[in-house]
Design a protein around this motif. Structure first.
Motif, mmCIF file in Angstrom:
data_model
loop_
_atom_site.group_PDB
_atom_site.id
_atom_site.type_symbol
_atom_site.label_atom_id
_atom_site.label_comp_id
_atom_site.label_asym_id
_atom_site.label_seq_id
_atom_site.Cartn_x
_atom_site.Cartn_y
_atom_site.Cartn_z
ATOM 1 N N GLN A 1 2.414 -3.769 -4.420
ATOM 2 C CA GLN A 1 3.028 -2.775 -4.613
ATOM 3 C C GLN A 1 3.426 -2.057 -3.157
ATOM 4 O OE1 GLN A 1 4.228 -1.058 -7.464
ATOM 5 N NE2 GLN A 1 5.203 0.518 -5.825
ATOM 6 N N VAL A 2 4.332 -1.567 -3.024
ATOM 7 C CA VAL A 2 4.667 -0.802 -1.838
ATOM 8 C C VAL A 2 5.077 0.675 -2.249
ATOM 9 C CG1 VAL A 2 6.197 -0.628 0.400
ATOM 10 C CG2 VAL A 2 5.306 -2.689 -0.166
ATOM 11 N N THR A 3 4.600 1.482 -1.959
ATOM 12 C CA THR A 3 4.684 2.961 -2.151
ATOM 13 C C THR A 3 5.033 3.828 -1.142
ATOM 14 O OG1 THR A 3 3.466 2.728 -4.322
ATOM 15 C CG2 THR A 3 4.215 5.027 -3.571
ATOM 16 N N VAL A 4 6.235 4.378 -1.001
ATOM 17 C CA VAL A 4 6.484 5.304 0.299
ATOM 18 C C VAL A 4 6.679 6.718 -0.157
ATOM 19 C CG1 VAL A 4 8.057 5.663 2.053
ATOM 20 C CG2 VAL A 4 7.757 3.504 1.308
ATOM 21 N N SER A 5 5.786 7.547 0.208
ATOM 22 C CA SER A 5 5.281 8.741 -0.397
ATOM 23 C C SER A 5 4.861 9.713 0.647
ATOM 24 C CB SER A 5 4.625 8.667 -1.466
ATOM 25 O OG SER A 5 4.362 10.088 -2.001
ATOM 26 N N SER A 6 5.230 10.975 0.606
ATOM 27 C CA SER A 6 4.688 12.121 1.706
ATOM 28 C C SER A 6 3.640 12.770 0.839
ATOM 29 C CB SER A 6 5.845 13.217 2.069
ATOM 30 O OG SER A 6 6.384 13.509 0.896
ATOM 31 N N ASN B 1 9.581 -1.540 8.938
ATOM 32 C CA ASN B 1 9.497 -0.291 9.713
ATOM 33 C C ASN B 1 10.330 0.692 9.395
ATOM 34 O OD1 ASN B 1 7.529 -1.751 11.643
ATOM 35 N ND2 ASN B 1 9.234 -2.355 12.798
ATOM 36 N N SER B 2 10.199 1.968 9.566
ATOM 37 C CA SER B 2 10.973 2.999 9.166
ATOM 38 C C SER B 2 11.060 3.053 7.684
ATOM 39 C CB SER B 2 12.371 3.127 10.057
ATOM 40 O OG SER B 2 12.136 3.043 11.250
ATOM 41 N N LEU B 3 10.145 3.191 7.014
ATOM 42 C CA LEU B 3 10.411 2.888 5.437
ATOM 43 C C LEU B 3 10.712 4.395 4.950
ATOM 44 C CD1 LEU B 3 6.758 0.757 5.171
ATOM 45 C CD2 LEU B 3 9.228 0.454 4.055
ATOM 46 N N LYS B 4 11.368 4.047 4.034
ATOM 47 C CA LYS B 4 12.228 5.293 3.264
ATOM 48 C C LYS B 4 11.563 5.438 1.818
ATOM 49 C CE LYS B 4 16.323 4.396 5.676
ATOM 50 N NZ LYS B 4 17.994 4.037 5.677
ATOM 51 N N PHE B 5 11.859 6.292 1.163
ATOM 52 C CA PHE B 5 11.236 6.605 -0.236
ATOM 53 C C PHE B 5 11.855 5.339 -1.304
ATOM 54 C CE2 PHE B 5 9.248 10.515 0.269
ATOM 55 C CZ PHE B 5 9.984 11.328 1.077
ATOM 56 N N GLU B 6 13.260 5.119 -1.045
ATOM 57 C CA GLU B 6 13.983 4.267 -1.667
ATOM 58 C C GLU B 6 13.468 2.670 -1.289
ATOM 59 O OE1 GLU B 6 15.147 6.397 0.286
ATOM 60 O OE2 GLU B 6 17.087 5.476 1.395
ATOM 61 N N ARG C 1 3.372 -4.206 7.130
ATOM 62 C CA ARG C 1 3.497 -5.702 7.080
ATOM 63 C C ARG C 1 3.023 -6.402 5.897
ATOM 64 N NH1 ARG C 1 1.744 -10.215 11.438
ATOM 65 N NH2 ARG C 1 -0.296 -10.287 10.561
ATOM 66 N N LEU C 2 3.892 -7.216 5.105
ATOM 67 C CA LEU C 2 3.687 -7.884 4.034
ATOM 68 C C LEU C 2 3.318 -9.342 4.540
ATOM 69 C CD1 LEU C 2 6.131 -6.670 1.222
ATOM 70 C CD2 LEU C 2 3.803 -5.742 2.146
ATOM 71 N N SER C 3 2.444 -9.977 4.076
ATOM 72 C CA SER C 3 2.063 -11.236 4.233
ATOM 73 C C SER C 3 2.568 -12.453 2.937
ATOM 74 C CB SER C 3 0.641 -11.541 4.712
ATOM 75 O OG SER C 3 0.650 -10.955 5.707
ATOM 76 N N CYS C 4 2.776 -13.236 2.827
ATOM 77 C CA CYS C 4 2.920 -14.268 1.777
ATOM 78 C C CYS C 4 2.325 -15.532 2.374
ATOM 79 C CB CYS C 4 4.435 -14.503 1.429
ATOM 80 S SG CYS C 4 4.633 -15.639 0.266
ATOM 81 N N ALA C 5 1.035 -15.712 1.641
ATOM 82 C CA ALA C 5 0.392 -17.139 1.955
ATOM 83 C C ALA C 5 0.653 -18.154 1.023
ATOM 84 C CB ALA C 5 -1.250 -16.749 1.995
ATOM 85 N N VAL C 6 0.894 -19.439 1.441
ATOM 86 C CA VAL C 6 1.503 -20.439 0.471
ATOM 87 C C VAL C 6 0.455 -21.436 0.443
ATOM 88 C CG1 VAL C 6 3.943 -19.539 1.080
ATOM 89 C CG2 VAL C 6 2.825 -21.858 1.935
ATOM 90 N N SER C 7 0.344 -22.017 -0.632
ATOM 91 C CA SER C 7 -0.500 -23.460 -0.606
ATOM 92 C C SER C 7 0.396 -24.544 -1.764
ATOM 93 C CB SER C 7 -1.739 -23.049 -1.157
ATOM 94 O OG SER C 7 -1.715 -22.376 -2.423
ATOM 95 N N GLY C 8 -0.066 -25.490 -1.579
ATOM 96 C CA GLY C 8 0.374 -26.776 -2.354
ATOM 97 C C GLY C 8 1.819 -27.199 -1.866
ATOM 98 N N GLY D 1 0.953 -1.056 0.056
ATOM 99 C CA GLY D 1 -0.002 -0.097 -0.045
ATOM 100 C C GLY D 1 0.779 1.191 -0.061
ATOM 101 N N LEU D 2 0.144 2.477 0.392
ATOM 102 C CA LEU D 2 0.931 3.630 0.334
ATOM 103 C C LEU D 2 1.082 4.088 1.768
ATOM 104 C CD1 LEU D 2 1.717 6.230 -1.024
ATOM 105 C CD2 LEU D 2 -0.738 7.053 -1.046
ATOM 106 N N VAL D 3 2.361 4.514 2.062
ATOM 107 C CA VAL D 3 2.660 4.796 3.464
ATOM 108 C C VAL D 3 3.680 5.921 3.339
ATOM 109 C CG1 VAL D 3 4.596 3.063 3.360
ATOM 110 C CG2 VAL D 3 3.670 3.656 5.710
ATOM 111 N N GLN D 4 3.572 6.766 4.428
ATOM 112 C CA GLN D 4 4.419 8.004 4.313
ATOM 113 C C GLN D 4 5.765 7.397 4.894
ATOM 114 O OE1 GLN D 4 2.630 10.728 7.033
ATOM 115 N NE2 GLN D 4 1.222 11.644 5.256
ATOM 116 N N PRO D 5 6.855 8.190 4.621
ATOM 117 C CA PRO D 5 8.208 7.956 5.288
ATOM 118 C C PRO D 5 8.069 7.801 6.585
ATOM 119 C CG PRO D 5 8.294 9.643 3.689
ATOM 120 C CD PRO D 5 6.910 9.422 3.853
#
Length: 124
Positions: A119-124, A83-88, A19-26, A10-14
Motif C-alpha cells: 500500500q502506498v498512501t499519499v496524504s497530508s 518522487n514528487s508523489l501526488k494524492f492520486e 522506493r518500492l522493491s520487488c524481490a523475486v525468487s524461483g 507506506g504513508l508519505v506527504q504530497p
C-alpha cells in the motif's frame, strides 16, 4: 516456486518520495520482463512501469518524469523510485512477471505471476 514480494510502501506527504522493491525468487530475473501496476478500489489495475529483459523501460503518462524503474539482477530485485508523489498516486502497488519472451509495456492480462501488493498512501 516463483515468488515476487513487494516492500517499501507506506504513508508519505504530497511531494515526498518512496522506493518500492520487488524481490523475486524461483527464476532468473535477467531473462524476464517485470512490471509495476497499481490499483484503487473500484478501478481496474493499471500499468505504471515496466522493465524488459532487453533493457527497455516504459512508463504510464501519469508518472513519467516522476517515477523510475530499475533492476539489480544480481540481487534479484526490481525497484520503483517514486518522487514528487501526488494524492492520486495512492493505491496498492503490485509487481508482476510477464510471460517468457514478453516485452514492455506489459498488459495486466498477460501477467503470469503477481506479488501480494504494497500500500502506498499519499496524504497530508
Amino acid at each position: 516456486q516463483v515468488q515476487l514480494v513487494e516492500s517499501g510502501g507506506g504513508l508519505v506527504q504530497p511531494g515526498g518520495s518512496l522506493r518500492l522493491s520487488c524481490a523475486v525468487s524461483g527464476f532468473t530475473l535477467n531473462y524476464w520482463t517485470i512490471g509495476w501496476f497499481r490499483q484503487v478500489p473500484g478501478k481496474e489495475r493499471e500499468g505504471v512501469s515496466c522493465s524488459s529483459r532487453g533493457g527497455r523501460t516504459t512508463y504510464a503518462d501519469s508518472v513519467k518524469g516522476r517515477f523510475t524503474i530499475s533492476r539489480d539482477n544480481a540481487k534479484k530485485t526490481v525497484y520503483l523510485q517514486m518522487n514528487s508523489l501526488k494524492f492520486e498516486d495512492t493505491a496498492v502497488y503490485y509487481c508482476a512477471r510477464g510471460p517468457y519472451g514478453s516485452g514492455c509495456p506489459l498488459s495486466p492480462k498477460r501477467v503470469d505471476y503477481w506479488g501480494q501488493g504494497t500500500q502506498v498512501t499519499v496524504s497530508s
